[in-house]
Structure formats: C-alpha cells, structure tokens
Design an enzyme around this catalytic site. Structure first.
Site: not given
Ligand code: GRF
Length: 192
Positions: A22, A95, A97-98, A112, A114, A150, A179
């Site tokens: 992403n 990964m 939590i803030l 974010n 998800h 979330d 995504e």
């Molecule tokens: C994605 O599936 C996102 O939705 C989730 O973690 C994953 C991250 O993938 N929060 P990447 O590191 O962007 O490839």
C-alpha cells in the site's frame, strides 16, 4: 481537511510494519498530478518492515522507532512529524495501536486501510475469520482513525465475493489489489 484549490500538496506520512504494498501504491499515486498528497515521511515500528526499501527507491525519508516504550515511541514520532511538517497520516499495515492522545492531536487527519467489510472483522486475521464463518462477501475499508480500533467513520469500502475455493492467502491477495484502488480513491474523497 480539504486541500484548497491551487495550494501545494498536503505533506503526508505513511506508517508501516510489513510488506508496504500500500505504501508503494500511495507513493505512485502521490506523484500523479491529481493527488492531493505528497509523501514526505515513512515511519515504521520495526526494522524488519520490507516496505522500508521504498524509502531508498523513491528517496523518501524514513524513521524507525522501537515501539516497546509506548510513551517514548509516540514522542519520537511526533517530533519527526513536526520536523517534516506532516499534516496527514496514512496507516498502511501499521501493527501498533496509537494512543488516544496521539490520535487527538491529528483528529480527522489519520486514515487507515483495513482488509474487511468494517464493522465486521475488526482486528487481526480477518480473512481466516471471514472464511471460517462462511461469509459470502469480504472486502476492504478505508476509515478515519479514532481511539477505538478499526471503528472510525468509513470513507470508502469495496465489497468482493468470496470464492468457494478461497484460502486466507488467495483472498488476501485478491483483496490487496482492491486496496490499491480504494486507498487513493478514499484520499481523493477526503482531501481532493
Ligand atoms: C493490508 O491488507 C492492509 O489492509 C492491512 O495490512 C495489510 C498491509 O499490506 N492493514 P501492505 O504492507 O500494504 O502490503
């Protein structure tokens, strides 16, 4: 926050912990003319995040902070964000939590992505749980970040069909492609 017409792109930080697909996608988007954001900082809570390689590839500053000490961790993030004049934050597979107070400082300016159809399947292992529960559909959601995990207001969501022979891995792979379309679209919706 809306980017006012004619003004410069909104200085943005992307927070990661993993592969960074992403992140890569957002960097590419940020370089397009229509993008309301520029990506000026990558933050990771681990040296192992594969996505950190995009810092060198795209010449974007990176900061890695050990997240064992929560208070110090956020202080360091805040300092670098302040230094880089960051106004918008995209969490992308981050990964950690803030805290409430961190989120409050950036109210409405942290988003974010998800990998589920929120409010369903908050938290981890979304694909496993969706398949186990024999869901017919899954998808991904971009939402504002609030103190509740979330649970912030949804900006955009994409729904896809779960195939009979889908595994968590195949579903994750398919959703990830969506995504990469959804995240830029959500940014356009909120800042464009
Ligand atoms: C994605 O599936 C996102 O939705 C989730 O973690 C994953 C991250 O993938 N929060 P990447 O590191 O962007 O490839």
């Amino acid at each position: 926050m809306k980017k006012s017409t004619g003004s410069k792109k909104v200085r943005t930080a992307v927070f990661i912990s993993g592969a960074g697909s992403n992140l890569k996608n957002l960097i590419k988007f940020s370089k397009t003319k229509k993008s309301p954001i520029s990506i000026n900082l990558i933050i990771s809570n681990t040296y192992n995040a594969k996505g950190l390689k995009y810092s060198e590839r795209y010449k974007i500053k990176k900061k890695i902070f050990n997240s064992n000490n929560d208070n110090l961790f956020e202080k360091k993030i805040l300092y670098s964000i302040f230094k880089e004049k960051i106004k918008f934050i995209c969490l992308a597979g981050f990964m950690k939590i803030l805290s409430k107070s961190f989120i409050k400082k950036f109210k409405g300016n942290i988003v974010n992505i998800h990998p589920s159809l929120l409010p369903k399947y908050k938290g981890l292992n979304t694909h496993e749980r969706a398949i186990q529960n024999k869901e017919k559909f899954s998808g991904c959601t971009v939402h504002y970040v609030t103190a509740k995990l979330d649970s912030g207001k949804i900006i955009l969501q994409k729904k896809i069909k779960i195939k009979k022979n889908d595994t968590p891995v195949s579903l994750k792979k398919r959703i990830l492609k969506y995504e990469h379309v959804l995240y830029p679209a959500a940014i356009m919706k909120t800042l464009g």
